[in-house]
Write a protein that holds these residues in place. Structure first.
Motif, PDB file in Angstrom:
ATOM      1  N   ASN A  47     -96.006  -7.417 -25.051  1.00  0.00           N
ATOM      2  CA  ASN A  47     -96.242  -8.753 -24.501  1.00  0.00           C
ATOM      3  C   ASN A  47     -95.477  -9.834 -25.261  1.00  0.00           C
ATOM      4  O   ASN A  47     -94.797 -10.674 -24.667  1.00  0.00           O
ATOM      5  N   SER A  48     -95.551  -9.797 -26.587  1.00  0.00           N
ATOM      6  CA  SER A  48     -94.892 -10.848 -27.371  1.00  0.00           C
ATOM      7  C   SER A  48     -93.373 -10.728 -27.347  1.00  0.00           C
ATOM      8  O   SER A  48     -92.661 -11.707 -27.563  1.00  0.00           O
ATOM      9  N   LYS A  49     -92.860  -9.508 -27.042  1.00  0.00           N
ATOM     10  CA  LYS A  49     -91.408  -9.296 -27.040  1.00  0.00           C
ATOM     11  C   LYS A  49     -90.773  -9.621 -25.693  1.00  0.00           C
ATOM     12  O   LYS A  49     -89.714 -10.247 -25.632  1.00  0.00           O
ATOM     13  N   GLU A  50     -91.418  -9.185 -24.623  1.00  0.00           N
ATOM     14  CA  GLU A  50     -90.779  -9.325 -23.314  1.00  0.00           C
ATOM     15  C   GLU A  50     -91.706  -9.850 -22.227  1.00  0.00           C
ATOM     16  O   GLU A  50     -91.250 -10.142 -21.123  1.00  0.00           O
ATOM     17  N   GLY A  51     -92.991  -9.979 -22.504  1.00  0.00           N
ATOM     18  CA  GLY A  51     -93.927 -10.428 -21.482  1.00  0.00           C
ATOM     19  C   GLY A  51     -94.310  -9.303 -20.529  1.00  0.00           C
ATOM     20  O   GLY A  51     -94.027  -8.133 -20.768  1.00  0.00           O
ATOM     21  N   ILE A  52     -94.962  -9.673 -19.425  1.00  0.00           N
ATOM     22  CA  ILE A  52     -95.391  -8.700 -18.424  1.00  0.00           C
ATOM     23  C   ILE A  52     -94.914  -9.145 -17.039  1.00  0.00           C
ATOM     24  O   ILE A  52     -94.490 -10.294 -16.855  1.00  0.00           O
ATOM     25  N   SER A  53     -94.997  -8.231 -16.092  1.00  0.00           N
ATOM     26  CA  SER A  53     -94.706  -8.551 -14.692  1.00  0.00           C
ATOM     27  C   SER A  53     -95.999  -8.472 -13.889  1.00  0.00           C
ATOM     28  O   SER A  53     -96.895  -7.697 -14.211  1.00  0.00           O
ATOM     29  N   LEU A  54     -96.052  -9.277 -12.838  1.00  0.00           N
ATOM     30  CA  LEU A  54     -97.184  -9.241 -11.914  1.00  0.00           C
ATOM     31  C   LEU A  54     -96.672  -9.018 -10.499  1.00  0.00           C
ATOM     32  O   LEU A  54     -95.699  -9.661 -10.073  1.00  0.00           O
ATOM     33  N   GLU A  97    -109.674  -9.762 -19.654  1.00  0.00           N
ATOM     34  CA  GLU A  97    -110.702  -9.385 -20.628  1.00  0.00           C
ATOM     35  C   GLU A  97    -110.250  -8.249 -21.539  1.00  0.00           C
ATOM     36  O   GLU A  97    -110.812  -8.052 -22.626  1.00  0.00           O
ATOM     37  N   LEU A  98    -109.230  -7.500 -21.117  1.00  0.00           N
ATOM     38  CA  LEU A  98    -108.746  -6.379 -21.923  1.00  0.00           C
ATOM     39  C   LEU A  98    -107.853  -6.822 -23.080  1.00  0.00           C
ATOM     40  O   LEU A  98    -107.659  -6.064 -24.031  1.00  0.00           O
ATOM     41  N   PHE A  99    -107.312  -8.030 -22.974  1.00  0.00           N
ATOM     42  CA  PHE A  99    -106.267  -8.441 -23.910  1.00  0.00           C
ATOM     43  C   PHE A  99    -106.795  -9.424 -24.961  1.00  0.00           C
ATOM     44  O   PHE A  99    -107.651 -10.259 -24.675  1.00  0.00           O
ATOM     45  N   ASP A 100    -106.221  -9.327 -26.163  1.00  0.00           N
ATOM     46  CA  ASP A 100    -106.614 -10.221 -27.263  1.00  0.00           C
ATOM     47  C   ASP A 100    -105.826 -11.523 -27.270  1.00  0.00           C
ATOM     48  O   ASP A 100    -106.116 -12.413 -28.062  1.00  0.00           O
ATOM     49  N   GLU A 101    -104.804 -11.605 -26.429  1.00  0.00           N
ATOM     50  CA  GLU A 101    -104.009 -12.842 -26.371  1.00  0.00           C
ATOM     51  C   GLU A 101    -103.592 -13.092 -24.924  1.00  0.00           C
ATOM     52  O   GLU A 101    -103.687 -12.206 -24.077  1.00  0.00           O
ATOM     53  N   LYS A 102    -103.133 -14.302 -24.668  1.00  0.00           N
ATOM     54  CA  LYS A 102    -102.718 -14.646 -23.314  1.00  0.00           C
ATOM     55  C   LYS A 102    -101.462 -13.867 -22.931  1.00  0.00           C
ATOM     56  O   LYS A 102    -100.529 -13.742 -23.726  1.00  0.00           O
ATOM     57  N   PRO A 103    -101.414 -13.348 -21.717  1.00  0.00           N
ATOM     58  CA  PRO A 103    -100.194 -12.662 -21.281  1.00  0.00           C
ATOM     59  C   PRO A 103     -99.064 -13.655 -21.066  1.00  0.00           C
ATOM     60  O   PRO A 103     -99.281 -14.793 -20.629  1.00  0.00           O
ATOM     61  N   ILE A 104     -97.858 -13.203 -21.389  1.00  0.00           N
ATOM     62  CA  ILE A 104     -96.655 -13.986 -21.125  1.00  0.00           C
ATOM     63  C   ILE A 104     -96.041 -13.435 -19.846  1.00  0.00           C
ATOM     64  O   ILE A 104     -95.617 -12.278 -19.799  1.00  0.00           O
ATOM     65  N   ILE A 105     -95.996 -14.235 -18.803  1.00  0.00           N
ATOM     66  CA  ILE A 105     -95.523 -13.750 -17.507  1.00  0.00           C
ATOM     67  C   ILE A 105     -94.018 -13.961 -17.394  1.00  0.00           C
ATOM     68  O   ILE A 105     -93.526 -15.090 -17.443  1.00  0.00           O
ATOM     69  N   LYS A 106     -93.312 -12.850 -17.230  1.00  0.00           N
ATOM     70  CA  LYS A 106     -91.862 -12.896 -17.080  1.00  0.00           C
ATOM     71  C   LYS A 106     -91.437 -12.793 -15.621  1.00  0.00           C
ATOM     72  O   LYS A 106     -90.487 -13.443 -15.200  1.00  0.00           O
ATOM     73  N   GLU A 107     -92.136 -11.957 -14.870  1.00  0.00           N
ATOM     74  CA  GLU A 107     -91.832 -11.803 -13.451  1.00  0.00           C
ATOM     75  C   GLU A 107     -93.127 -11.853 -12.646  1.00  0.00           C
ATOM     76  O   GLU A 107     -94.158 -11.331 -13.086  1.00  0.00           O
ATOM     77  N   LEU A 108     -93.040 -12.469 -11.476  1.00  0.00           N
ATOM     78  CA  LEU A 108     -94.171 -12.494 -10.552  1.00  0.00           C
ATOM     79  C   LEU A 108     -93.602 -12.372  -9.147  1.00  0.00           C
ATOM     80  O   LEU A 108     -92.668 -13.099  -8.782  1.00  0.00           O
ATOM     81  N   HIS A 109     -94.147 -11.450  -8.376  1.00  0.00           N
ATOM     82  CA  HIS A 109     -93.652 -11.230  -7.018  1.00  0.00           C
ATOM     83  C   HIS A 109     -94.813 -11.163  -6.049  1.00  0.00           C
ATOM     84  O   HIS A 109     -95.804 -10.465  -6.288  1.00  0.00           O
ATOM     85  N   LEU A 110     -94.691 -11.895  -4.941  1.00  0.00           N
ATOM     86  CA  LEU A 110     -95.670 -11.839  -3.856  1.00  0.00           C
ATOM     87  C   LEU A 110     -95.117 -10.962  -2.748  1.00  0.00           C
ATOM     88  O   LEU A 110     -94.052 -11.247  -2.179  1.00  0.00           O
ATOM     89  N   GLY A 111     -95.840  -9.879  -2.443  1.00  0.00           N
ATOM     90  CA  GLY A 111     -95.417  -8.976  -1.378  1.00  0.00           C
ATOM     91  C   GLY A 111     -96.524  -8.792  -0.369  1.00  0.00           C
ATOM     92  O   GLY A 111     -97.608  -9.365  -0.486  1.00  0.00           O
ATOM     93  N   GLY A 112     -96.267  -7.955   0.627  1.00  0.00           N
ATOM     94  CA  GLY A 112     -97.277  -7.788   1.649  1.00  0.00           C
ATOM     95  C   GLY A 112     -96.986  -6.615   2.547  1.00  0.00           C
ATOM     96  O   GLY A 112     -96.239  -5.714   2.185  1.00  0.00           O
ATOM     97  N   GLY A 113     -97.612  -6.674   3.750  1.00  0.00           N
ATOM     98  CA  GLY A 113     -98.117  -7.827   4.463  1.00  0.00           C
ATOM     99  C   GLY A 113     -97.101  -8.946   4.609  1.00  0.00           C
ATOM    100  O   GLY A 113     -95.913  -8.796   4.498  1.00  0.00           O
ATOM    101  N   THR A 114     -97.665 -10.100   4.884  1.00  0.00           N
ATOM    102  CA  THR A 114     -96.875 -11.317   5.058  1.00  0.00           C
ATOM    103  C   THR A 114     -97.427 -12.392   4.138  1.00  0.00           C
ATOM    104  O   THR A 114     -98.413 -13.053   4.484  1.00  0.00           O
TER     105      THR A 114
END
Length: 454
Positions: A47-54, A97-114
């Protein structure tokens, strides 16, 4: 020669957005507890090095497109929006709740559906709810899938205001006969308007998705679609083969007969024609079935060796952890995969009881991790290497043996500890990866699980 290779290698095979592929996940040894542990381990490492994707799956559509194999719910009742957004935010809370620190968001994608089924206001509410408990990476990328018929200026502006700079529009094909067969009527003018609006607002990457191998589709239809696409010059393109998988329950691929689909030879001609037309105006081929202008981040990542592939397809950067939110979404901790339930009702019930809505998954063992790296290398760089200290596994000699015929056919070169895919072999990279797929080799499926490789 090309047609004979198509006939030879056009078999059912995975698209390798993961390894192991979903049908080979070991659900018997998987548990929610193991999944959480693998994600916590990955998060602490990266997380601290590259963040996470959503990835957020928004399943609603107002009408059914019969080419689509995605998990969706057809409705015109927009009262479903708020309960669903609240559920996704509840799922996000359970992960936090699983993490001890705030996630750093590097990528976020909305898919679907529409995704643009949802109102601009509700989409903003969703994204702001995600971001208020997270930190943005210095170079983050937010993207969404837009439907040209219902992506309004208000949608584009609302998402731009919360950080989105990339949008991809599903075009498929501009021919009316093909559009009627796949139940996706959208004139060129709608795509042009949606593309122009995004650029006027400030989106830096506009993508189009085009499919070949659709029912009633001819070479002329593909040429017409590519020529119209060239007029708009999207920054990146997904130009890929229609995945005909009607045996997947409820995916809607029953609006036409198998006999209405182009032959394997015609599909490959469609691909080669489209590819040549794209090359003529400066597009570069990225991995498998993707193209980008040299100004797009996807091309830059390929040149820099940073191209990555996951359940979202090719991405310009890699994060070790990717969390999927919403029904049917798949999460990836690198050490494990987890998929959410596919029913919206079951999704709501589990979240109501403060349970992550995961129903199946796979925890990777040491062999899985090594094979995963080889397949990623082949899919992203068309090359992989090994030696006694790195990426070696006991069955590598058997893999090399399986590849000998492809070597004879000019699809790849084999060194003492290297496999490199040739230009001629790139359209068959899925077949090459299958030689590395030890789980598939050990247990061939009794029924067809995958779409055809060509």
């Amino acid at each position: 020669m090309l047609n004979s290779l198509v006939n030879k290698y056009n078999i059912a095979g995975p698209r390798y957005t993961s390894y192991p592929t979903v049908p080979y996940w070991n659900n018997e040894t998987f548990s929610l507890k193991k999944w959480k542990s693998s994600l916590i381990e990955s998060f602490e490492e990266s997380n601290s090095k590259e963040g996470i994707s959503l990835y957020i799956h928004l399943p609603y559509c107002e009408s059914l497109c019969t080419f689509c194999g995605c998990n969706k719910r057809i409705t015109k009742q927009h009262g479903v929006e708020s309960p669903y957004i609240n559920a996704v935010l509840k799922e996000w809370d359970l992960y936090l709740e699983l993490f001890d620190e705030k996630p750093i968001i590097k990528e976020l994608h909305l898919g679907g559906g529409t995704p643009t089924f949802f109102s601009p206001e509700n989409l903003k509410l969703l994204i702001n709810g995600i971001l208020k408990q997270a930190i943005l990476a210095s170079e983050y990328e937010f993207s969404f899938e837009g439907h040209p018929n219902n992506t309004t200026r208000e949608h584009l502006q609302a998402l731009y205001d919360v950080g989105f700079r990339r949008v991809s529009y599903g075009v498929q094909d501009y021919n009316e006969t093909v559009q009627k067969a796949i139940h996706r009527i959208q004139p060129f003018e709608h795509v042009k308007q949606a593309t122009d609006m995004a650029r006027a607002i400030g989106y830096t990457s506009v993508g189009h998705d085009i499919i070949f191998g659709l029912p009633f589709q001819t070479l002329g239809h593909v040429k017409e679609t590519i020529l119209k696409t060239k007029a708009l010059l999207p920054d990146r393109l997904a130009f890929y083969s229609y995945a005909h998988v009607p045996w997947i329950k409820g995916n809607g691929q029953r609006g036409f007969n198998d006999s209405d689909l182009p032959s394997a030879e015609l599909k490959r001609q469609q691909y080669e024609l489209g590819k040549q037309l794209l090359f003529e105006v400066g597009y570069k081929e990225i991995g498998m079935d993707h193209f980008a202008l040299t100004t797009d981040s996807l091309y830059e990542s390929m040149v820099n060796g940073n191209l990555h592939r996951n359940f979202m397809g090719y991405t310009a950067s890699k994060t070790q952890a990717m969390i999927g939110l919403g029904v049917s979404s798949i999460s990836d901790s690198w050490y494990g995969f987890a998929q959410n339930v596919k029913s919206i009702e079951a999704y709501y019930d589990l979240l109501k009881n403060n349970i992550l809505p995961v129903y199946r998954g796979h925890i990777l063992n040491e062999e899985d991790l090594i094979i995963r790296k080889h397949i990623l290398n082949l899919m992203c760089r068309f090359k992989t290497t090994w030696d006694q200290n790195s990426l070696y596994f006991d069955e590598i000699s058997e893999v090399v043996s399986r590849l000998q015929e492809m070597k004879i056919d000019g699809l790849l070169n084999i060194g003492s500890n290297t496999i490199e895919v040739t230009k001629k072999g790139q359209p068959f990279v899925r077949n090459i990866c299958m030689a590395f797929d030890l789980l598939l080799q050990r247990k061939q499926p009794d029924t067809q699980l995958f779409s055809m490789t060509v």
